[in-house]
Design an enzyme around this catalytic site. Sequence first.
Site, PDB file in Angstrom:
ATOM      1  CG  HIS A  54     -13.173 -48.305 -10.014  1.00 35.05           C
ATOM      2  ND1 HIS A  54     -12.278 -46.810  -9.849  1.00 35.05           N
ATOM      3  CD2 HIS A  54     -12.928 -48.644 -10.625  1.00 35.05           C
ATOM      4  CE1 HIS A  54     -11.234 -47.820 -11.079  1.00 35.05           C
ATOM      5  NE2 HIS A  54     -12.051 -49.012 -11.883  1.00 35.05           N
ATOM      6  CD  GLU A  55     -16.523 -51.173 -11.868  1.00 33.33           C
ATOM      7  OE1 GLU A  55     -17.112 -51.151 -12.903  1.00 33.33           O
ATOM      8  OE2 GLU A  55     -15.481 -51.776 -11.416  1.00 33.33           O
ATOM      9  CG  HIS A 115     -15.061 -47.348 -15.771  1.00 29.48           C
ATOM     10  ND1 HIS A 115     -13.480 -46.934 -16.176  1.00 29.48           N
ATOM     11  CD2 HIS A 115     -15.132 -48.336 -14.636  1.00 29.48           C
ATOM     12  CE1 HIS A 115     -12.963 -48.243 -15.671  1.00 29.48           C
ATOM     13  NE2 HIS A 115     -13.249 -48.149 -14.683  1.00 29.48           N
TER      14      HIS A 115
END
Length: 227
Positions: A98-99, A102
Amino acid sequence: MGLGAFLIYFAILLIIPMWAQMRVKSAFRKYSQVRSSSGMTGAEVAKKILNDNGIYDVTVEPVKGKLTDHYDPRSKTVRLSESNYYGNSVAGAAVAAHEVGHAMQDAEDYAFLRFRHALVPVANFGSNTAIFIIIAGMLMGSANMMLAGIIFMSAAVLFQLVTLPVEFNASSRAMDQVVAAGVIRNDEERETKKVLNAAALTYVAAAVVAVAELVRFLLMYFVMRDD
């Protein structure tokens, strides 16, 4: 405000965020005990996805605390809590991906991410000062001052709303990447989605609370203006 309306408002402001936090903590606690089939640590997952997508200017490093994982666009760093950085759980893989999602948004100049970054200064100002301006306007009986506070609060609310597509897009990218990279098996997709969906609930809850507060003060402003 009647008792029924007050109870509904109280539920929105307190119960929904608490429920969202409980969901994310429960999901993370459960799936942090489940080892991913690949056995890759969160750090290895993050680095593999970055390399697979040709992103070589982003570093991955551990950070202290629980659920402190984040992507810092200023230093181009994915920071993973130590349990996710060194651990090899399904939850850790999901959070790491998920990170990195980004970081992928940053590399692609994702519009909503850029818009959110642009909102940061005015959103921070609104979050820190709007309520005081609104209260001052109420105490002084100044509808104009109250409206000024509401305008600043609106910027903070807009930030919360823009955060939603940013987070959901990062989670969508995360699912695609952990599957493509072979980090998880098909039968682990359900568990990974549960972790990502639980985390998304916290952002939804924050947005709901922010909108509810804004609507409440808007109604109070209209009453004051019409008196």
